[in-house]
Write a protein that holds these residues in place. Structure first.
Motif, PDB file in Angstrom:
ATOM      1  N   LEU A 155     -15.763  -3.927  -3.455  1.00  0.00           N
ATOM      2  CA  LEU A 155     -14.332  -3.922  -3.136  1.00  0.00           C
ATOM      3  C   LEU A 155     -13.949  -4.733  -1.904  1.00  0.00           C
ATOM      4  O   LEU A 155     -12.761  -4.940  -1.662  1.00  0.00           O
ATOM      5  CB  LEU A 155     -13.855  -2.475  -2.944  1.00  0.00           C
ATOM      6  N   LYS A 156     -14.925  -5.198  -1.129  1.00  0.00           N
ATOM      7  CA  LYS A 156     -14.587  -5.784   0.177  1.00  0.00           C
ATOM      8  C   LYS A 156     -13.652  -6.988   0.059  1.00  0.00           C
ATOM      9  O   LYS A 156     -12.706  -7.110   0.851  1.00  0.00           O
ATOM     10  CB  LYS A 156     -15.844  -6.125   0.972  1.00  0.00           C
ATOM     11  N   ASP A 157     -13.865  -7.857  -0.911  1.00  0.00           N
ATOM     12  CA  ASP A 157     -12.980  -9.019  -1.053  1.00  0.00           C
ATOM     13  C   ASP A 157     -11.593  -8.610  -1.527  1.00  0.00           C
ATOM     14  O   ASP A 157     -10.583  -9.138  -1.055  1.00  0.00           O
ATOM     15  CB  ASP A 157     -13.586 -10.047  -2.014  1.00  0.00           C
ATOM     16  N   TRP A 158     -11.547  -7.665  -2.461  1.00  0.00           N
ATOM     17  CA  TRP A 158     -10.256  -7.220  -2.975  1.00  0.00           C
ATOM     18  C   TRP A 158      -9.440  -6.531  -1.880  1.00  0.00           C
ATOM     19  O   TRP A 158      -8.217  -6.667  -1.819  1.00  0.00           O
ATOM     20  CB  TRP A 158     -10.459  -6.262  -4.164  1.00  0.00           C
ATOM     21  N   LEU A 159     -10.101  -5.791  -1.010  1.00  0.00           N
ATOM     22  CA  LEU A 159      -9.408  -5.043   0.046  1.00  0.00           C
ATOM     23  C   LEU A 159      -9.072  -5.896   1.277  1.00  0.00           C
ATOM     24  O   LEU A 159      -8.319  -5.439   2.141  1.00  0.00           O
ATOM     25  CB  LEU A 159     -10.260  -3.842   0.485  1.00  0.00           C
ATOM     26  N   LYS A 160      -9.598  -7.099   1.348  1.00  0.00           N
ATOM     27  CA  LYS A 160      -9.386  -7.946   2.532  1.00  0.00           C
ATOM     28  C   LYS A 160      -7.927  -8.110   2.937  1.00  0.00           C
ATOM     29  O   LYS A 160      -7.607  -8.073   4.119  1.00  0.00           O
ATOM     30  CB  LYS A 160     -10.022  -9.324   2.302  1.00  0.00           C
ATOM     31  N   PRO A 161      -7.011  -8.319   1.989  1.00  0.00           N
ATOM     32  CA  PRO A 161      -5.611  -8.529   2.394  1.00  0.00           C
ATOM     33  C   PRO A 161      -4.938  -7.275   2.957  1.00  0.00           C
ATOM     34  O   PRO A 161      -3.814  -7.347   3.454  1.00  0.00           O
ATOM     35  CB  PRO A 161      -4.924  -8.956   1.096  1.00  0.00           C
ATOM     36  N   TYR A 162      -5.618  -6.139   2.861  1.00  0.00           N
ATOM     37  CA  TYR A 162      -5.008  -4.867   3.269  1.00  0.00           C
ATOM     38  C   TYR A 162      -5.721  -4.324   4.501  1.00  0.00           C
ATOM     39  O   TYR A 162      -6.752  -3.660   4.384  1.00  0.00           O
ATOM     40  CB  TYR A 162      -5.066  -3.860   2.116  1.00  0.00           C
ATOM     41  N   LYS A 199      -7.051   4.828   4.406  1.00  0.00           N
ATOM     42  CA  LYS A 199      -6.958   4.231   5.743  1.00  0.00           C
ATOM     43  C   LYS A 199      -6.240   2.881   5.724  1.00  0.00           C
ATOM     44  O   LYS A 199      -5.914   2.329   6.761  1.00  0.00           O
ATOM     45  CB  LYS A 199      -8.332   4.133   6.405  1.00  0.00           C
ATOM     46  N   ARG A 200      -5.948   2.393   4.513  1.00  0.00           N
ATOM     47  CA  ARG A 200      -5.120   1.195   4.370  1.00  0.00           C
ATOM     48  C   ARG A 200      -3.705   1.555   3.929  1.00  0.00           C
ATOM     49  O   ARG A 200      -2.927   0.689   3.550  1.00  0.00           O
ATOM     50  CB  ARG A 200      -5.772   0.227   3.382  1.00  0.00           C
ATOM     51  N   ASN A 201      -3.423   2.838   3.957  1.00  0.00           N
ATOM     52  CA  ASN A 201      -2.079   3.371   3.678  1.00  0.00           C
ATOM     53  C   ASN A 201      -1.688   3.393   2.201  1.00  0.00           C
ATOM     54  O   ASN A 201      -0.508   3.533   1.870  1.00  0.00           O
ATOM     55  CB  ASN A 201      -1.017   2.619   4.486  1.00  0.00           C
ATOM     56  N   PHE A 202      -2.682   3.249   1.282  1.00  0.00           N
ATOM     57  CA  PHE A 202      -2.391   3.453  -0.133  1.00  0.00           C
ATOM     58  C   PHE A 202      -2.144   4.945  -0.350  1.00  0.00           C
ATOM     59  O   PHE A 202      -2.654   5.786   0.393  1.00  0.00           O
ATOM     60  CB  PHE A 202      -3.566   3.001  -1.003  1.00  0.00           C
ATOM     61  N   PRO A 248       0.784  -1.237   0.000  1.00  0.00           N
ATOM     62  CA  PRO A 248       0.000   0.000   0.000  1.00  0.00           C
ATOM     63  C   PRO A 248       0.817   1.289   0.000  1.00  0.00           C
ATOM     64  O   PRO A 248       0.554   2.180  -0.815  1.00  0.00           O
ATOM     65  CB  PRO A 248      -0.846  -0.132   1.269  1.00  0.00           C
ATOM     66  N   LYS A 249       1.812   1.408   0.853  1.00  0.00           N
ATOM     67  CA  LYS A 249       2.559   2.674   0.944  1.00  0.00           C
ATOM     68  C   LYS A 249       3.395   2.956  -0.303  1.00  0.00           C
ATOM     69  O   LYS A 249       3.885   4.062  -0.485  1.00  0.00           O
ATOM     70  CB  LYS A 249       3.441   2.693   2.189  1.00  0.00           C
ATOM     71  N   GLU A 250       3.506   1.944  -1.184  1.00  0.00           N
ATOM     72  CA  GLU A 250       4.249   2.123  -2.443  1.00  0.00           C
ATOM     73  C   GLU A 250       3.305   2.113  -3.654  1.00  0.00           C
ATOM     74  O   GLU A 250       3.760   2.121  -4.794  1.00  0.00           O
ATOM     75  CB  GLU A 250       5.290   1.010  -2.599  1.00  0.00           C
ATOM     76  N   THR A 251       2.003   2.085  -3.384  1.00  0.00           N
ATOM     77  CA  THR A 251       1.017   1.957  -4.465  1.00  0.00           C
ATOM     78  C   THR A 251       0.216   3.242  -4.617  1.00  0.00           C
ATOM     79  O   THR A 251      -0.516   3.643  -3.711  1.00  0.00           O
ATOM     80  CB  THR A 251       0.059   0.778  -4.184  1.00  0.00           C
ATOM     81  N   ALA A 276       0.526   6.307 -11.830  1.00  0.00           N
ATOM     82  CA  ALA A 276      -0.318   5.618 -10.851  1.00  0.00           C
ATOM     83  C   ALA A 276      -0.291   4.122 -11.106  1.00  0.00           C
ATOM     84  O   ALA A 276      -0.169   3.675 -12.246  1.00  0.00           O
ATOM     85  CB  ALA A 276      -1.755   6.131 -10.947  1.00  0.00           C
ATOM     86  N   ASP A 277      -0.405   3.368 -10.028  1.00  0.00           N
ATOM     87  CA  ASP A 277      -0.505   1.918 -10.154  1.00  0.00           C
ATOM     88  C   ASP A 277      -1.948   1.522 -10.455  1.00  0.00           C
ATOM     89  O   ASP A 277      -2.210   0.739 -11.364  1.00  0.00           O
ATOM     90  CB  ASP A 277      -0.054   1.250  -8.847  1.00  0.00           C
ATOM     91  N   LEU A 278      -2.871   2.077  -9.672  1.00  0.00           N
ATOM     92  CA  LEU A 278      -4.279   1.748  -9.812  1.00  0.00           C
ATOM     93  C   LEU A 278      -5.070   2.980 -10.246  1.00  0.00           C
ATOM     94  O   LEU A 278      -4.811   4.087  -9.770  1.00  0.00           O
ATOM     95  CB  LEU A 278      -4.847   1.244  -8.482  1.00  0.00           C
ATOM     96  N   VAL A 279      -6.019   2.777 -11.143  1.00  0.00           N
ATOM     97  CA  VAL A 279      -6.925   3.846 -11.563  1.00  0.00           C
ATOM     98  C   VAL A 279      -8.349   3.328 -11.398  1.00  0.00           C
ATOM     99  O   VAL A 279      -8.670   2.215 -11.831  1.00  0.00           O
ATOM    100  CB  VAL A 279      -6.687   4.274 -13.028  1.00  0.00           C
ATOM    101  N   ILE A 280      -9.197   4.145 -10.757  1.00  0.00           N
ATOM    102  CA  ILE A 280     -10.576   3.749 -10.479  1.00  0.00           C
ATOM    103  C   ILE A 280     -11.527   4.766 -11.096  1.00  0.00           C
ATOM    104  O   ILE A 280     -11.324   5.975 -10.969  1.00  0.00           O
ATOM    105  CB  ILE A 280     -10.832   3.678  -8.959  1.00  0.00           C
ATOM    106  N   PHE A 281     -12.561   4.252 -11.754  1.00  0.00           N
ATOM    107  CA  PHE A 281     -13.570   5.113 -12.374  1.00  0.00           C
ATOM    108  C   PHE A 281     -14.948   4.534 -12.069  1.00  0.00           C
ATOM    109  O   PHE A 281     -15.183   3.341 -12.264  1.00  0.00           O
ATOM    110  CB  PHE A 281     -13.339   5.188 -13.886  1.00  0.00           C
ATOM    111  N   VAL A 282     -15.846   5.391 -11.575  1.00  0.00           N
ATOM    112  CA  VAL A 282     -17.192   4.958 -11.190  1.00  0.00           C
ATOM    113  C   VAL A 282     -18.234   5.844 -11.868  1.00  0.00           C
ATOM    114  O   VAL A 282     -18.106   7.075 -11.869  1.00  0.00           O
ATOM    115  CB  VAL A 282     -17.387   5.042  -9.654  1.00  0.00           C
ATOM    116  N   VAL A 283     -19.253   5.203 -12.421  1.00  0.00           N
ATOM    117  CA  VAL A 283     -20.394   5.914 -12.996  1.00  0.00           C
ATOM    118  C   VAL A 283     -21.650   5.467 -12.259  1.00  0.00           C
ATOM    119  O   VAL A 283     -21.906   4.267 -12.135  1.00  0.00           O
ATOM    120  CB  VAL A 283     -20.553   5.626 -14.507  1.00  0.00           C
ATOM    121  N   ILE A 284     -22.414   6.436 -11.752  1.00  0.00           N
ATOM    122  CA  ILE A 284     -23.714   6.130 -11.147  1.00  0.00           C
ATOM    123  C   ILE A 284     -24.730   6.138 -12.284  1.00  0.00           C
ATOM    124  O   ILE A 284     -24.960   7.171 -12.907  1.00  0.00           O
ATOM    125  CB  ILE A 284     -24.102   7.172 -10.081  1.00  0.00           C
ATOM    126  N   THR A 285     -25.301   4.973 -12.557  1.00  0.00           N
ATOM    127  CA  THR A 285     -26.206   4.879 -13.715  1.00  0.00           C
ATOM    128  C   THR A 285     -27.675   5.017 -13.342  1.00  0.00           C
ATOM    129  O   THR A 285     -28.502   5.372 -14.177  1.00  0.00           O
ATOM    130  CB  THR A 285     -26.003   3.537 -14.459  1.00  0.00           C
TER     131      THR A 285
END
Length: 196
Positions: A184-191, A62-65, A23-26, A104-113
């Protein structure tokens, strides 16, 4: 015995692949949330957008990303002349290009449809429920790999037993964050959350 060993190996492999980020490097770039709901009440749309963006920022921070600040992301979007109002640019290649410019390592895009609310009558009590339908992209821009690609998810937020004490519009706003949480809950579990 062999089957058990194979299952254990697969489980370990899945856990290892999920823990590929430090996280601190991502660096995480969050594209401003968009809404295409057609909601007539602009203040409600603005609140839904703000709540979705705030939720994402806080969940990663809050996960230090390392979350890239919104002004820097906006400037990169402008520099690349990306118009996220145009659905034609809603694709992984656009996000890879944005991530590349931002390093950036990760890019997130959300559309409320879509968002909605309803009053549920149960015997002598009534509850308000808000829903929000989202389309979400999350990519690894450096590896050029999708993590979530145009995934549709529906978030829900149930109200209290006294209908007059909570607003359906508030439930719709909360439903945006709840949808992202569920996705995202499963993806974030390890962090783990830092400090917990």
């Amino acid at each position: 015995m062999k089957k058990l060993l194979i299952i254990v190996v697969l489980l370990v492999a899945n856990i290892a692949s999920a823990q590929t980020y430090i996280p601190k490097e991502t660096k995480v770039a969050i594209v401003p949330v968009r809404s295409i709901t057609g909601e007539k009440w602009q203040a409600l749309t603005d609140k839904q957008i703000a709540h979705g963006g705030k939720f994402l920022k806080e969940e990663f921070e809050k996960r230090n990303f390392v979350v890239i600040d919104a002004e820097t992301v906006a400037q990169a979007i402008q520099n690349l002349k990306i118009d996220f109002a145009d659905e034609e640019v809603w694709k992984r290649e656009t996000l890879y290009a944005l991530g590349n410019l931002l390093q950036a390592d990760l890019v997130i895009f959300v559309v409320i449809t879509d968002t909605d609310q309803r009053l549920i009558q149960q015997f002598l009590v009534a509850k308000r429920e808000g829903t929000a339908t989202l389309k979400v992209w999350m990519v690894d821009a450096k590896k050029k790999e999708p993590i979530v690609s145009a995934k549709t998810i529906k978030g829900k937020s149930g109200g209290g037993v006294f209908a007059g004490l909570d607003k359906g519009s508030d439930r719709q706003i909360i439903a945006v964050a709840n949808g992202l949480r569920d996705l995202l809950k499963d993806w974030l579990k390890p962090y783990p959350i830092i400090g917990n």
